[in-house]
Design a protein around this motif. Structure first.
Motif, short mmCIF file in Angstrom:
data_model
loop_
_atom_site.label_atom_id
_atom_site.label_comp_id
_atom_site.label_asym_id
_atom_site.label_seq_id
_atom_site.Cartn_x
_atom_site.Cartn_y
_atom_site.Cartn_z
N PHE A 109 7.18 0.27 -16.21
CA PHE A 109 7.70 -0.14 -17.51
C PHE A 109 7.08 0.76 -18.57
O PHE A 109 5.92 0.60 -18.93
N GLY A 110 7.85 1.74 -19.06
CA GLY A 110 7.32 2.81 -19.91
C GLY A 110 7.12 4.02 -19.02
O GLY A 110 6.83 3.87 -17.83
N SER A 111 7.29 5.22 -19.57
CA SER A 111 7.21 6.43 -18.74
C SER A 111 5.78 6.76 -18.39
O SER A 111 4.91 6.72 -19.23
N GLY A 112 5.58 7.16 -17.15
CA GLY A 112 4.22 7.43 -16.70
C GLY A 112 3.97 8.88 -16.37
O GLY A 112 3.82 9.24 -15.22
N SER A 113 3.92 9.73 -17.39
CA SER A 113 3.65 11.14 -17.10
C SER A 113 2.15 11.38 -17.02
O SER A 113 1.70 12.45 -16.68
N SER A 114 1.37 10.36 -17.36
CA SER A 114 -0.09 10.51 -17.45
C SER A 114 -0.72 10.66 -16.07
O SER A 114 -0.03 10.77 -15.07
N VAL A 115 -2.05 10.61 -16.04
CA VAL A 115 -2.74 10.71 -14.75
C VAL A 115 -2.70 9.39 -13.99
O VAL A 115 -2.93 9.35 -12.79
N LYS A 116 -2.38 8.30 -14.68
CA LYS A 116 -2.49 6.99 -14.02
C LYS A 116 -1.47 6.78 -12.91
O LYS A 116 -1.81 6.29 -11.83
N THR A 117 -0.23 7.13 -13.17
CA THR A 117 0.83 6.87 -12.19
C THR A 117 0.59 7.59 -10.86
O THR A 117 0.69 6.96 -9.79
N PRO A 118 0.24 8.90 -10.88
CA PRO A 118 -0.04 9.57 -9.61
C PRO A 118 -1.13 8.88 -8.80
O PRO A 118 -1.06 8.83 -7.56
N LEU A 119 -2.14 8.32 -9.49
CA LEU A 119 -3.22 7.64 -8.76
C LEU A 119 -2.66 6.48 -7.95
O LEU A 119 -3.02 6.26 -6.79
N LEU A 120 -1.75 5.72 -8.55
CA LEU A 120 -1.14 4.59 -7.84
C LEU A 120 -0.23 5.08 -6.71
O LEU A 120 -0.32 4.59 -5.58
N LEU A 121 0.63 6.06 -7.04
CA LEU A 121 1.59 6.52 -6.04
C LEU A 121 0.89 7.12 -4.82
O LEU A 121 1.31 6.90 -3.67
N GLU A 122 -0.20 7.86 -5.08
CA GLU A 122 -0.95 8.44 -3.96
C GLU A 122 -1.54 7.36 -3.06
O GLU A 122 -1.58 7.50 -1.85
N ALA A 123 -1.95 6.25 -3.68
CA ALA A 123 -2.63 5.21 -2.92
C ALA A 123 -1.67 4.41 -2.04
O ALA A 123 -2.04 4.00 -0.94
N ILE A 124 -0.44 4.17 -2.52
CA ILE A 124 0.38 3.17 -1.80
C ILE A 124 1.56 3.76 -1.02
O ILE A 124 2.26 3.02 -0.33
N ASP A 125 1.83 5.06 -1.15
CA ASP A 125 2.92 5.67 -0.40
C ASP A 125 4.24 4.91 -0.61
O ASP A 125 4.79 4.32 0.34
N PRO A 126 4.79 4.94 -1.82
CA PRO A 126 6.01 4.18 -2.12
C PRO A 126 7.27 4.83 -1.56
O PRO A 126 7.24 6.00 -1.17
N ALA A 127 8.39 4.07 -1.53
CA ALA A 127 9.66 4.61 -1.04
C ALA A 127 10.47 5.22 -2.18
O ALA A 127 11.41 5.99 -1.93
N ALA A 128 10.18 4.83 -3.41
CA ALA A 128 10.91 5.37 -4.57
C ALA A 128 10.10 5.08 -5.83
O ALA A 128 9.23 4.20 -5.83
#
Ligand code: AVI
Length: 324
Positions: free
Chosen positions: A88-107
């Motif tokens: 919710f809100g665009s995540g171009s920051s460093v925070k979003t990659p930290l989450l995506l790297e941790a959980i291996d999402p499908a999209a």
């Protein structure tokens, strides 16, 4: 209200954002005066906010990044792989990659009202995670949003970092949490999760410094609202008659930002005349802070059951995981 809200931009024949004019005229016409915080974020305001996140006194961004960077193992275990992450809100920051790297999402589905921010952050994330399908959606997430068909069948994780929820009064915050549930499919029987950042109540001196840094970046961010009003709404507000103020409101557990008139002033905005007495203020932002209990209560009121809670090493900021 000084809520951070968003709405699709509608302009008059002169290119003036109608909602901006309406909010400013109504806000200056009421007692006490207040203008919604969403109007901070023109180009200069967004640039100044980025600088705020880097000043020494403004701890929330660093503290939340520390949590997201150090709890990857917990996220992997509790959230697991294969979810569509809806931010919710665009995540171009460093925070979003930290989450995506941790959980291996499908999209990854970033939602934002601003197409420009959305395209930028989607491109940045796409480049960082080449195999990850990215489906940006330009929308007002204060309301229920229809997600792309491509992610319809996937389990969802909502992601709302930054303690932006704190910029809303409780009633609006609860409405938003309920809209998020609906957007993520909770009403259709799915069991979405939500990972949300919520800033913590702490020593009022620390809080007031975080919103009144020595370099004056937050002051410039607050004062930029006057510049924006003068530019976009034919305003004649004398900026030198105003000062930035950050005050801790202990009863309501929030930092309030105000623009204080340092002398009696009269000015016009969009052809309407306003006067202010010395010491009178324009209330420009609320930033609510939470305790573990009030954070849980707010989530529960919004239809979310807290599952886990993490803080940084200094106990300044919290990230909570909840289920619908
Ligand atoms: C965007 N939001 C979470 C910030 C906050 O801390 O409430 C906005 C901000 N205002 C002044 N400094 C930062």
């Amino acid at each position: 209200t000084t809520d951070t809200g968003i709405a699709l931009v509608e302009r008059d024949e002169e290119g003036v954002d109608k909602a901006f004019r309406k909010d400013v005229l109504a806000g200056l016409g009421q007692a006490p005066k207040a203008i919604p915080a969403r109007w901070f974020y023109d180009e200069e305001g967004s640039r100044l906010f980025e600088r705020i996140t880097q000043v020494g006194e403004y701890y929330p961004t660093r503290a939340e990044t520390e949590i997201l960077g150090s709890r990857g193992g917990d996220f992997a275990e509790l959230i697991g792989p294969g979810r569509a992450v809806v931010e919710f809100g665009s995540g171009s920051s460093v925070k979003t990659p930290l989450l995506l790297e941790a959980i291996d999402p499908a999209a990854y589905v970033p939602l934002d009202i601003s197409g420009d921010f959305l395209r930028e952050s989607a491109a940045a994330l796409g480049a960082k995670f080449p195999g990850l399908p990215v489906h940006p959606v330009e929308a007002d997430f204060m309301r229920r949003v229809s997600l792309p068909d491509a992610v319809a069948a996937l389990p969802k994780l909502g992601f709302f970092p930054g303690s932006t929820i704190g910029n809303m009064v409780p009633r609006t915050a609860v409405d938003l949490l309920r809209s998020m549930r609906a957007t993520l499919g909770a009403d259709e029987g799915a069991s979405p999760l939500l990972l949300i950042g919520m800033d913590l109540v702490k020593d009022s001196g620390v809080l007031e410094s975080a919103y009144d840094d020595a370099e004056g970046v937050t002051a410039a961010f607050n004062m930029n609202l006057l510049t924006r009003i003068n530019r976009e709404l034919a305003g004649t507000i004398p900026a030198d008659a105003f000062a930035h103020e950050a005050r801790w409101n202990d009863d309501l557990a929030r930092i309030e930002m105000h623009l204080v008139a340092t002398r009696d002033v009269a000015f016009e905005v969009s052809g309407e005349r306003f006067t202010m007495q010395r010491g009178e203020t324009i209330h420009t932002e609320n930033s609510h802070k939470f305790t573990p209990r009030t954070a849980s209560l707010l989530l529960l009121a919004g239809g979310w059951t807290p599952l886990e809670r993490w803080t940084d090493a200094k106990d300044q900021f919290s990230v909570l995981l909840a289920r619908a």
